[in-house]
Design a protein around this motif. Structure first.
Motif, PDB file in Angstrom:
ATOM      1  N   LEU A  35       0.814  -1.218   0.000  1.00  0.00           N
ATOM      2  CA  LEU A  35       0.000   0.000   0.000  1.00  0.00           C
ATOM      3  C   LEU A  35       0.846   1.265   0.000  1.00  0.00           C
ATOM      4  O   LEU A  35       0.732   2.118  -0.886  1.00  0.00           O
ATOM      5  CB  LEU A  35      -0.939  -0.006   1.211  1.00  0.00           C
ATOM      6  CG  LEU A  35      -1.928   1.162   1.289  1.00  0.00           C
ATOM      7  CD1 LEU A  35      -2.827   1.203   0.059  1.00  0.00           C
ATOM      8  CD2 LEU A  35      -2.782   1.039   2.557  1.00  0.00           C
ATOM      9  N   ASN A  38       3.020   1.948  -3.210  1.00  0.00           N
ATOM     10  CA  ASN A  38       2.219   2.414  -4.351  1.00  0.00           C
ATOM     11  C   ASN A  38       1.734   3.852  -4.158  1.00  0.00           C
ATOM     12  O   ASN A  38       1.733   4.657  -5.092  1.00  0.00           O
ATOM     13  CB  ASN A  38       1.022   1.488  -4.562  1.00  0.00           C
ATOM     14  CG  ASN A  38       1.450   0.098  -4.984  1.00  0.00           C
ATOM     15  OD1 ASN A  38       2.513  -0.079  -5.588  1.00  0.00           O
ATOM     16  ND2 ASN A  38       0.641  -0.899  -4.653  1.00  0.00           N
ATOM     17  N   THR A  39       1.286   4.171  -2.925  1.00  0.00           N
ATOM     18  CA  THR A  39       0.791   5.521  -2.640  1.00  0.00           C
ATOM     19  C   THR A  39       1.907   6.544  -2.798  1.00  0.00           C
ATOM     20  O   THR A  39       1.718   7.614  -3.405  1.00  0.00           O
ATOM     21  CB  THR A  39       0.223   5.590  -1.209  1.00  0.00           C
ATOM     22  OG1 THR A  39      -0.751   4.568  -1.046  1.00  0.00           O
ATOM     23  CG2 THR A  39      -0.418   6.948  -0.948  1.00  0.00           C
ATOM     24  N   LYS A  75      -6.246   9.378  -6.106  1.00  0.00           N
ATOM     25  CA  LYS A  75      -5.862   8.020  -5.672  1.00  0.00           C
ATOM     26  C   LYS A  75      -4.986   8.078  -4.418  1.00  0.00           C
ATOM     27  O   LYS A  75      -5.096   7.213  -3.543  1.00  0.00           O
ATOM     28  CB  LYS A  75      -5.132   7.310  -6.801  1.00  0.00           C
ATOM     29  CG  LYS A  75      -6.020   6.996  -8.000  1.00  0.00           C
ATOM     30  CD  LYS A  75      -5.240   6.267  -9.090  1.00  0.00           C
ATOM     31  CE  LYS A  75      -6.148   5.950 -10.275  1.00  0.00           C
ATOM     32  NZ  LYS A  75      -5.400   5.274 -11.366  1.00  0.00           N
ATOM     33  N   GLU A  78      -7.226   8.560  -1.514  1.00  0.00           N
ATOM     34  CA  GLU A  78      -7.953   7.317  -1.226  1.00  0.00           C
ATOM     35  C   GLU A  78      -7.053   6.293  -0.524  1.00  0.00           C
ATOM     36  O   GLU A  78      -7.422   5.713   0.505  1.00  0.00           O
ATOM     37  CB  GLU A  78      -8.484   6.743  -2.537  1.00  0.00           C
ATOM     38  CG  GLU A  78      -9.226   5.428  -2.367  1.00  0.00           C
ATOM     39  CD  GLU A  78      -9.627   4.821  -3.696  1.00  0.00           C
ATOM     40  OE1 GLU A  78     -10.056   3.645  -3.692  1.00  0.00           O
ATOM     41  OE2 GLU A  78      -9.493   5.505  -4.738  1.00  0.00           O
ATOM     42  N   LYS A  79      -5.855   6.090  -1.038  1.00  0.00           N
ATOM     43  CA  LYS A  79      -4.960   5.076  -0.485  1.00  0.00           C
ATOM     44  C   LYS A  79      -4.396   5.498   0.864  1.00  0.00           C
ATOM     45  O   LYS A  79      -4.251   4.666   1.782  1.00  0.00           O
ATOM     46  CB  LYS A  79      -3.825   4.789  -1.478  1.00  0.00           C
ATOM     47  CG  LYS A  79      -4.277   4.062  -2.742  1.00  0.00           C
ATOM     48  CD  LYS A  79      -3.124   3.854  -3.703  1.00  0.00           C
ATOM     49  CE  LYS A  79      -3.558   3.089  -4.942  1.00  0.00           C
ATOM     50  NZ  LYS A  79      -3.959   1.691  -4.643  1.00  0.00           N
ATOM     51  N   LYS A  82      -6.999   4.977   3.428  1.00  0.00           N
ATOM     52  CA  LYS A  82      -7.102   3.544   3.710  1.00  0.00           C
ATOM     53  C   LYS A  82      -5.973   3.087   4.621  1.00  0.00           C
ATOM     54  O   LYS A  82      -6.170   2.298   5.560  1.00  0.00           O
ATOM     55  CB  LYS A  82      -7.079   2.769   2.395  1.00  0.00           C
ATOM     56  CG  LYS A  82      -7.265   1.258   2.548  1.00  0.00           C
ATOM     57  CD  LYS A  82      -7.283   0.589   1.181  1.00  0.00           C
ATOM     58  CE  LYS A  82      -7.460  -0.918   1.335  1.00  0.00           C
ATOM     59  NZ  LYS A  82      -7.431  -1.609   0.014  1.00  0.00           N
TER      60      LYS A  82
END
Length: 796
Positions: A35, A38-39, A75, A78-79, A82
């Protein structure tokens, strides 16, 4: 802030901990790779795209976020959310909060951004640089939220901390952020002070070159050209990139010209014009050479240089700017205003540089107005001349017709030649005459006769087919031209004889003579108005006072009878003030103040002379109304009515006239109980001022009164007719009439005492008055009546 690089450095440690530790380390490790990694990648790519846009270091323009970066930031939000929700125990919460706060900032969601940075500070992180960076972003949010006092205080604290600790990136951003704020607030002096301080404390050659370039621009902005030259020179002492070096060189030469070192400036421009590395900037360099030539007084060379830029670099901003400069040359140096207007128009509709945009638009509008005024003056003045000199109009019209006919003849002749030569190519390769160009039997016959004649006189040989062909072709052309000319002359003659060929039938020559389609006085008024406007344009906008004086004098001499005469006197007075001839100006202002007190321009003259202003709203009826109102309040009703009525008689157009009539009616109705007289006054009010609120207020009451009056009159007449038939005593009729009158009064005005007769002369023109009841004959039972009030004694 350190994102992925922080994790990269400890990647080996993480692997070792993974082997040696338990589940918590494994959670952190999988969180990062599944996670967080990627973020962080998405965020870094988005920020790189945003910050890679080419812009000045201290640009005050809003930061533009490209579409792909916007998608990536969504994105990231969002990530990161999360990650905070499901992995709150991981070691990447601080990084997630930092990315969230920055993402919200780039999305212009400054409140949310601020909250995330405050949450980050609340985690009590032990990384001092991260805390300082969080405070920097909080300050940036405060600037956007317009909490300037808090923002300035915090940004200074951040800057001091960053300089002490050597946080270079934070130092740069803190200086840049406050300088941008100062520039937006037009505090250029403070911005320059901060920029100089920034250049001293920041040890990066590339950035320092950018700082001194921006300093040169700021010094130029406030007119400190020597300091600008010094700043641009310092750019080359550091490490400017290729583009910055070229821009700084051009700016340096421009600053030399602004400082009065024009020849040196021109030499710099000409030197760099010969260097290939400036190839992409040739349009700007050539344009700046033209500006330097203007400043050196070489106007013809400058004009050629600007034309070169316009033709060589079409559709570029500098081509547009060159058109503007050409317009300025025609306006200020060559005094050709029509040409100036043409080039200003070209500059306005193309793509001028930002600093030329507004001036190009304003000058275009200015000269469009000039062209319109000048064109209308010339057109109407010519028509006026013809109207005042009909013999010249007839002569010029005749000449115009003759010229047009000549042009028509030439046109038809050219057209005929085109028709003759069309398809006149002859094939001579076979050595024989191709007779296909002979169109009819007449031409054939004439051609053969011509051939025989040429052979007989020995002009050509019978075997010389080429020579015969050429002679025959020439003969054919001549015959056709003669035939067409003869036909054309016959048709024109017929048109003339039939009266169908008028002066405007042939418009081959421009501007045919025309006379006025309006009256001569109207034409003079229009010319006078346009002369005045054009003169004012020359005086105030074009700064050519001598031209304005000529137009003003023309107005005063040729159009003295127009309504623009006093305005022209004032305009000429303004001209004399401009050339410091105050005595002449004051004499003209005095004429206006003395002779034109009914014109609005008189107060402008009064201001120039420091004399009392004329009150154009003065109404003498107002004083009378106030006096009448005073009498009414003091219960002196007779004098009050006299004054109210006099307003209507003396000042019928005053707004106090209907108001006075209404007040008179109220006094008669409510105070004196003279109801018929009140009705008469009200009736006059309705007839003379039907649209006023006073008339509307009493119209229904008067309408009802008149209806009842007519009914009673009819009842009286019916009773009299019945008396004639029945031969009864007239006393009964009189008593009934008295009862009917009392009933009418009670219905219209309430229970009051009946007054005398109505004024018969209050509104004789419209014949809209209430008629007096007919007197009764015979013995009647009489009631005691009040003294009769005669309005004629009061109103006349």
């Amino acid at each position: 802030m350190i994102l992925r690089n922080k994790t990269t450095k400890s990647l080996v440690l993480l692997i070792l901990l993974l082997i040696l530790s338990g589940c918590s380390v494994w959670d952190n490790f999988t969180t990062y790779f599944n996670l967080y990694f990627n973020t962080a990648t998405l965020y870094e790519n988005a920020e790189e795209e945003i910050l890679s846009q080419k812009r000045d270091l201290f640009s005050i323009e809003p930061l533009v976020v490209p579409g792909t970066a916007k998608t990536a930031l969504d994105k990231v939000v969002e990530k990161s959310s999360k990650l905070l929700q499901f992995y709150s125990s991981s070691s990447y919460v601080d990084e997630a909060l930092m990315m969230l706060g920055k993402s919200f900032y780039y999305q212009n969601n400054f409140q949310k951004s601020n909250r995330k940075f405050e949450e980050l500070l609340a985690t009590n992180i032990d990384d001092d640089e991260t805390m300082t960076e969080a405070n920097l972003w909080i300050a940036k949010n405060l600037f956007e939220l317009r909490e300037f006092s808090k923002a300035l205080k915090l940004i200074e604290e951040v800057r001091v901390k960053a300089v002490e600790e050597g946080y270079d990136k934070i130092v740069k951003e803190s200086y840049v952020q406050e300088i941008i704020y100062r520039l937006k607030e037009k505090d250029n002096v403070k911005a320059i002070s901060l920029a100089n301080e920034f250049a001293e404390v920041y040890d990066d050659g590339i950035v320092q070159a950018q700082i001194y370039y921006e300093l040169g621009n700021l010094y130029t902005l406030i007119g400190e050209n020597d300091n600008a030259i010094t700043a641009y020179e310092k750019v080359f002492e550091y490490s400017p990139d290729f583009d910055l070096e070229i821009s700084a060189t051009i700016k340096y030469a421009d600053a030399l010209r602004n400082a009065g070192q024009t020849q040196k400036s021109l030499e710099v421009f000409e030197d760099i014009r010969n260097e290939d590395k400036y190839l992409n900037s040739y349009s700007e360099i050539d344009f700046e050479i033209g500006k330097s030539l203007v400043q050196l007084g070489k106007y013809d060379e400058a004009l050629d240089q600007f034309r070169l830029v316009d033709t060589t670099y079409k559709s570029t901003p500098f081509a547009s700017a060159s058109n503007f400069e050409i317009g300025e040359l025609y306006r200020t140096k060559f005094l050709k205003y029509d040409s100036a207007g043409h080039y200003f128009s070209k500059a306005a509709v193309s793509n001028p540089p930002k600093d030329y945009l507004e001036k190009a638009k304003s000058n275009n509008l200015l000269f469009a107005k000039y062209s319109k005024l000048r064109g209308e003056i010339n057109r109407i003045d010519k028509q006026l001349f013809y109207s005042e000199n009909p013999e010249i109009f007839i002569k010029d019209s005749t000449d115009y017709l003759a010229d047009s006919l000549k042009i028509l003849d030439e046109f038809l002749a050219q057209k005929e030649m085109q028709e003759i030569w069309k398809g006149a190519e002859v094939d001579t390769t076979s050595g024989k005459i191709d007779s296909s160009f002979i169109k009819d039997s007449i031409s054939v016959k004439d051609s053969l006769v011509k051939v025989d004649s040429l052979i007989k006189i020995g002009e050509v040989s019978a075997f010389d087919t080429v020579g015969l062909e050429k002679r025959l072709l020439d003969f054919k052309k001549q015959k056709r031209v003669e035939a067409e000319n003869e036909l054309k002359n016959k048709e024109l003659l017929n048109l003339r004889n039939q009266g169908q060929l008028k002066l405007d039938s042939l418009n081959f020559k421009g501007n045919p003579p025309k006379r006025l389609s309006i009256s001569i006085d109207s034409a003079k008024t229009i010319i006078s108005k346009n002369n005045l406007e054009l003169g004012n344009l020359f005086l105030t906008d074009l700064n050519v006072p001598d031209s304005s004086l000529i137009l003003y004098q023309q107005n005063l001499e040729k159009f003295a009878g127009t309504s623009y005469y006093p305005n022209t006197l004032y305009a000429m007075g303004s001209y004399y003030l401009t050339v410091n001839e105050n005595a002449k100006a004051d004499s003209l202002f005095q004429i206006i103040y003395t002779d034109y007190k009914d014109k609005n321009i008189v107060n402008a003259a009064a201001n120039k002379l420091n004399l009392p202003l004329v009150d154009f709203d003065y109404d003498p009826a107002k004083e009378i109304y106030v006096l009448a109102e005073g009498y009414m309040l003091d219960s002196i009703y007779s004098k009050s009515i006299d004054k109210f009525w006099s307003i209507y008689k003396e000042y019928p157009k005053s707004p106090f006239a209907p108001k006075g009539l209404y007040a008179s009616g109220l006094i008669l109705e409510d105070n004196l109980f003279l109801l018929d007289s009140a009705a008469s006054v009200y009736d006059t009010l309705i007839a003379k001022y039907p649209t006023t609120p006073y008339a509307k207020k009493i119209s229904q009451k008067i309408s009802f009164y008149k209806q009842e009056k007519a009914r009673i009159q009819k009842a009286i007449q019916d009773s009299l007719n019945a008396l004639v038939q029945l031969k009864t005593d007239s006393t009964t009729v009189a008593l009934n009439a008295s009862d009917e009158t009392e009933e009418l009064t009670n219905l219209a005005f309430g229970n009051t005492i009946e007054d005398g007769k109505i004024d018969e002369e209050s509104n004789p023109e419209l014949n809209n008055e209430i008629l007096e009841p007919k007197k009764q004959v015979g013995n009647t039972r009489k009631k005691k009546l009040e003294p009769l009030w005669d309005p004629r004694k009061h109103f006349n």
